[in-house]
Design an enzyme around this catalytic site. Structure first.
Site, PDB file in Angstrom:
ATOM      1  N   GLY D 147      38.970  29.982  70.382  1.00 33.25           N
ATOM      2  CA  GLY D 147      38.422  31.093  69.620  1.00 33.25           C
ATOM      3  C   GLY D 147      38.796  30.981  68.154  1.00 33.25           C
ATOM      4  O   GLY D 147      39.717  30.247  67.782  1.00 33.25           O
ATOM      5  N   CYS D 148      38.084  31.713  67.328  1.00 33.48           N
ATOM      6  CA  CYS D 148      38.320  31.628  65.887  1.00 33.48           C
ATOM      7  C   CYS D 148      39.688  32.166  65.529  1.00 33.48           C
ATOM      8  O   CYS D 148      40.470  31.491  64.840  1.00 33.48           O
ATOM      9  CB  CYS D 148      37.220  32.373  65.134  1.00 33.48           C
ATOM     10  SG  CYS D 148      36.916  34.057  65.708  1.00 33.48           S
ATOM     11  N   TYR D 149      40.019  33.361  65.981  1.00 32.00           N
ATOM     12  CA  TYR D 149      41.339  33.915  65.683  1.00 32.00           C
ATOM     13  C   TYR D 149      42.456  33.045  66.267  1.00 32.00           C
ATOM     14  O   TYR D 149      43.439  32.749  65.578  1.00 32.00           O
ATOM     15  CB  TYR D 149      41.466  35.335  66.236  1.00 32.00           C
ATOM     16  CG  TYR D 149      40.683  36.400  65.503  1.00 32.00           C
ATOM     17  CD1 TYR D 149      40.910  36.679  64.161  1.00 32.00           C
ATOM     18  CD2 TYR D 149      39.749  37.186  66.181  1.00 32.00           C
ATOM     19  CE1 TYR D 149      40.215  37.700  63.500  1.00 32.00           C
ATOM     20  CE2 TYR D 149      39.050  38.206  65.529  1.00 32.00           C
ATOM     21  CZ  TYR D 149      39.284  38.462  64.193  1.00 32.00           C
ATOM     22  OH  TYR D 149      38.605  39.468  63.558  1.00 32.00           O
ATOM     23  N   THR D 151      42.521  29.862  66.901  1.00 29.80           N
ATOM     24  CA  THR D 151      42.691  28.606  66.179  1.00 29.80           C
ATOM     25  C   THR D 151      43.643  28.785  65.002  1.00 29.80           C
ATOM     26  O   THR D 151      44.633  28.066  64.847  1.00 29.80           O
ATOM     27  CB  THR D 151      41.331  28.086  65.681  1.00 29.80           C
ATOM     28  OG1 THR D 151      40.526  27.728  66.802  1.00 29.80           O
ATOM     29  CG2 THR D 151      41.497  26.865  64.789  1.00 29.80           C
ATOM     30  N   ILE D 310      41.093  29.822  57.917  1.00 26.80           N
ATOM     31  CA  ILE D 310      40.049  28.880  58.321  1.00 26.80           C
ATOM     32  C   ILE D 310      38.694  29.496  58.001  1.00 26.80           C
ATOM     33  O   ILE D 310      38.604  30.696  57.731  1.00 26.80           O
ATOM     34  CB  ILE D 310      40.095  28.562  59.839  1.00 26.80           C
ATOM     35  CG1 ILE D 310      39.948  29.857  60.665  1.00 26.80           C
ATOM     36  CG2 ILE D 310      41.361  27.829  60.221  1.00 26.80           C
ATOM     37  CD1 ILE D 310      39.753  29.635  62.150  1.00 26.80           C
TER      38      ILE D 310
END
Lengths: 344, 344, 344, 344
Positions: D147-149, D151, D310
């Protein structure tokens, strides 16, 4: 004096509520929202959660009982259908939609692509461009509040047309609006990620504000006027900037244009003229009822550029509606509208 | 093939560095920045901290030794002074500033209000509007890369002028640019709080891109052309949208305009034509070298509107500079420029 | 009652002017700006061009003659130097800077890295967190208006600390602010292109609001409190959102926290409590003096999260300053502050 | 090597297409979109109108025939249902959704509130946090892209946990994301006017990325870890910034933390460490696959703050997916990902 707002949960409606809430002479009798009836206002608009109103159904008898003035902040077609009922009961109606602005059912049908309001009311409606038609507004029962683009554009161009300083053709209007002008309805094109860092024109030559512009441009110039109107979407919430491009009549100078504007607006409370060589910025009027006006007379090309800015939800909608209410009631024209723009 | 970028720390310069860094045929020989000489690139631009370049002084011998092509991404006046030195040493110069675009020292002095570049180089410079002057670019030693506004505007208007589809007067250009076009220099008017939720025109009729527009409009139409050019600042980082408003010649239809554009751009890699009834959006080209073109022929008013969008730092500056390098070197025109726009 | 604003051309100063301009009991006696003295207000802030004030020099005698209350909306160091003069002449001083907030010259010197104000005035100053120290404010001659971050954070955390619902250590505050909090001074980091589409923390652990937070956290909890405070810059003009993360004392539930907040704020006009499971949004208070509060008690991790939002220029600066003036003068606490947030 | 993208019209899908389009070793075999099947890509995404793909139905046989690797850029539930079919046919599957990340059907059901994927595939999936699990990724057939968070957060916290520099409890994660993380689906909360000039937390303590964080935090620390995770919505398109707040183990200094990070990331191509006293900014990685890391060890409070940024659509989704493809295929890890961030 009690006001009822029909269409309370659109951006124009909630701006009206903000203004009425702070108005010294008026108070809110009821908030109507067909889509959110039964909900407390704070559920739809948490920023107003301390107000204890409940949104109501469109109930004609109830509204007529509680309201002296009825504001329609609704999509096209709603006021055309319901306003006559309230008018017949002796209410004042201020309509923020386009249903009564064009004076002509055929034009309405052509540009709005829908059934027009009853012709007799369309003809009796007074166009509420306050600085120009304030005398009629003071007597009106049905006030057709101008569109956001026409308000800015007409304030800029009518003095030049009336005094014959510009050619009536070709007349090009390039206008830019923040996103709140498109309302709160869902569409992909209004998503943050799509609008942010974006900019584009839409409805070139076919926007429904075109005939509204032409109607009053013709009325004041006394000539047929055809306008190419191009609106744009700008990545900001509020604000309209409109540029009118016209050819100067021979011999017309910047001085003439400046004098012309001064003679029309020097004593109006909401139109502010920019000094020579400066142009208006939308942020300078945000949250207020001001219209800032600037201009340029270009000798090289013979072009007059008139530039106007307004807050589309204020002078372009709710603010002018309250200004018209003030005029209609004989209150000070600025009542409830004295606030400075919110800057920055 | 080694490239030197002079003016590496402006927004145009750093965009050039991004492109050269990813270019298959070129590499960066040196990055020059008079304001930040001696600093590592990553101190000025932390997003590029993994590149280990140090910013260098403007040292003519050093640059001439390391570079085959010299890019100037500098404010007006710099390339006019320094480019001749590099040209005399046989270097290719691609100038992103306005110093060599006008072909005429008097015009330069009038609009830029500063000392022009040597007239012999001004006259020998090739105007790098790639789609129009690619053949000359292929032979050039000094390429005057077009301005951001003129790139978009000329791509939109030159086909119509050349084919005689529009009147040459009046020609009104209403253009809108993101803030990066104003560079990284400090000024109150570029502060976030001042720009955000704001919108305004500036330099109406006196912007220095006006004579650049007129020069090439006249060259392609074969007639004198006067243009009223009005730029606006828009609350976004990147993107230019320009509208050209002109009167159609009698009998000209939307079909004619569409055919005209197709005949000029069907086989160009970077100009994309919008389908009938759609108009370009700046976000559709962001971060890329594309120019999207749309148009409207309005029968009611006889007006042709041509709409173009570009990324001002790409097709409007660094991207077109690399495109010109490609053309000059005989590389594929799209080398290093194939990336899709960054969306959303 | 006449007010003088010193530092009129900062964002806090112009917001004060907006509020005083609309205040029923106060009026503006003079606007002082050392950087723009002699200019009309409208030249520095065209949105207020219809006000005919001229910005004035810092002239103690002149100010003392015209003003009953003196607002300092100035950078650190100014009020520390000048406020005593006005206090000695019997004026009320409301200081929006940090010069008198810490009660202790050593702490000031350590965190602000500059000469502190005279210790006797530092000690006599009343900290103007209106909901907590209103009784002292009502008697004060020198009111130290709280910082923007501390206003939001202390309103969220003081009830929990005072009632002993949370551990005093570790206490983590993660706060986010719009850019107007950084003022109108020029710096590259505040340019639109740098801020837009950006987000970052700054001054982690060393921000000068840290000791202000700790001072009142300790005062109300009766224990030593150390706070790690991390501010962030957010791409928006106005608004602060602050999260306080603390460990719940054993057995403390969401109910306890809700009851605690209700007991402190149920009857305050400007603190609004969110319903269970909803959290505040900065836009819900923009342009207003409200502070919206929400919370979450996480059983899995034993963490209490308290979330507060304010408009940093309103409840975080000018709004609370006017609220304190109202309290001090015995006027209704909400005078001049009744406006709804500007939405959207 | 042919890739098929399922879910091509979400923001993650179109970003994958951008990357694959520019990839030296892979090409796009088909674009699948159940919602827009049959339309040309350019109708849904005009910025990519020059690509001549037509969006296709979810047709397992067709996809299996054309594709060697299948990317799922789909909402929860889709890959869980369809990925096994492709895996059984010997395809490589890279899943950008959360369906295979948790390793445990019960946890999935609890946090995602929906039917889990088959347990045997859930257990065989390799978690594609490239810098940590690259060796397994190199052998994997089913890669669960993080997931984005998680990562950003895991890259920041895993070294500290693995080396035992911080207490495992309490662990507070305060994360902020641009709006593209919420996808392109319609909702009032994602409208421009609602997001712009706004900021708020959501799903405090109940976000579905919480168990993903805890799973790998526990795996690397070897201890049970409970994390309070609070995400926020930020008015920007792209970018995640995450702060991890933890108590330092006794004696741990800034030096220790710096050394720790260096030992893990010095030779990774995409993690960049900030110099002491500087912190990452989301704009520094926008459009790229970089993760910038900074930290602060606060002696006054004993708190370690780790900060990571990111681009949520790149290292947080499509970029890392391509990085994983590169690792899996034995290509250079940076293939197709070398581009500099797009700045400004």
């Amino acid at each position: 004096m009690k006001a009822v707002v029909i269409g309370s949960t659109g951006y124009g409606g909630i701006e009206l509520i903000r203004l009425l809430q702070g108005h010294p002479n008026a108070e809110i009798g009821a908030m109507v929202s067909s889509s959110s009836a039964g909900k407390p206002l704070g559920e739809v608009y948490p920023h107003a959660a301390h107000l204890t109103f409940t949104l109501e159904e469109m109930d004609v008898d109830g509204i007529a009982e509680v309201g002296d003035v009825i504001f329609f902040a609704t999509p096209p077609g709603v006021s055309g259908k319901w306003a006559p009922t309230f008018l017949e009961r002796g209410k004042i109606v201020i309509d923020l939609s386009g249903d009564f602005r064009l004076g002509n059912p055929d034009t309405y049908q052509q540009w709005y692509q829908r059934e027009p309001a009853p012709v007799e009311w369309m003809e009796r409606a007074v166009y509420g461009l306050s600085e120009w038609y304030g005398e009629q507004v003071a007597q009106a029962t049905l006030i057709a509040n101008p569109g956001c683009y026409p308000t800015a554009t007409l304030l800029a161009v009518l003095p030049l047309l009336k005094e014959g300083l510009i050619q009536t053709s070709p007349l090009v209007v390039d206008a830019k609006s923040g996103v709140s002008g498109a309302g709160r309805g869902l569409s992909e094109s209004k998503l943050y990620c799509e609008v942010n860092e974006n900019l584009y024109p839409y409805k070139i030559g076919v926007h429904q504000h075109t005939p509204e512009l032409e109607r009053f441009a013709e009325a004041e110039s006394g000539e047929p006027v055809k306008i190419l109107f191009t609106p744009h979407l700008i990545p900001m919430n509020r604000g309209i900037l409109t540029n009118v491009y016209a050819q100067a009549k021979p011999g017309v100078t910047g001085h003439d244009v400046a004098d012309c504007y001064r003679s029309y607006y020097e004593n109006t409370p909401f139109v502010r003229l920019k000094p020579e060589g400066e142009w208006p910025q939308t942020k300078h009027v945000r949250g207020s009822n001001y219209c800032d006006l600037g201009w340029h007379v270009d000798e090289r090309t013979g072009t007059v550029t008139a530039v106007a800015v307004i807050d589309n939800l204020m002078k372009g909608a709710a603010g002018q509606a309250v200004q018209n209410l003030n005029i209609r009631m004989g209150w000070p024209e600025t009542a409830g509208l004295e606030g400075l723009p919110l800057y920055p």
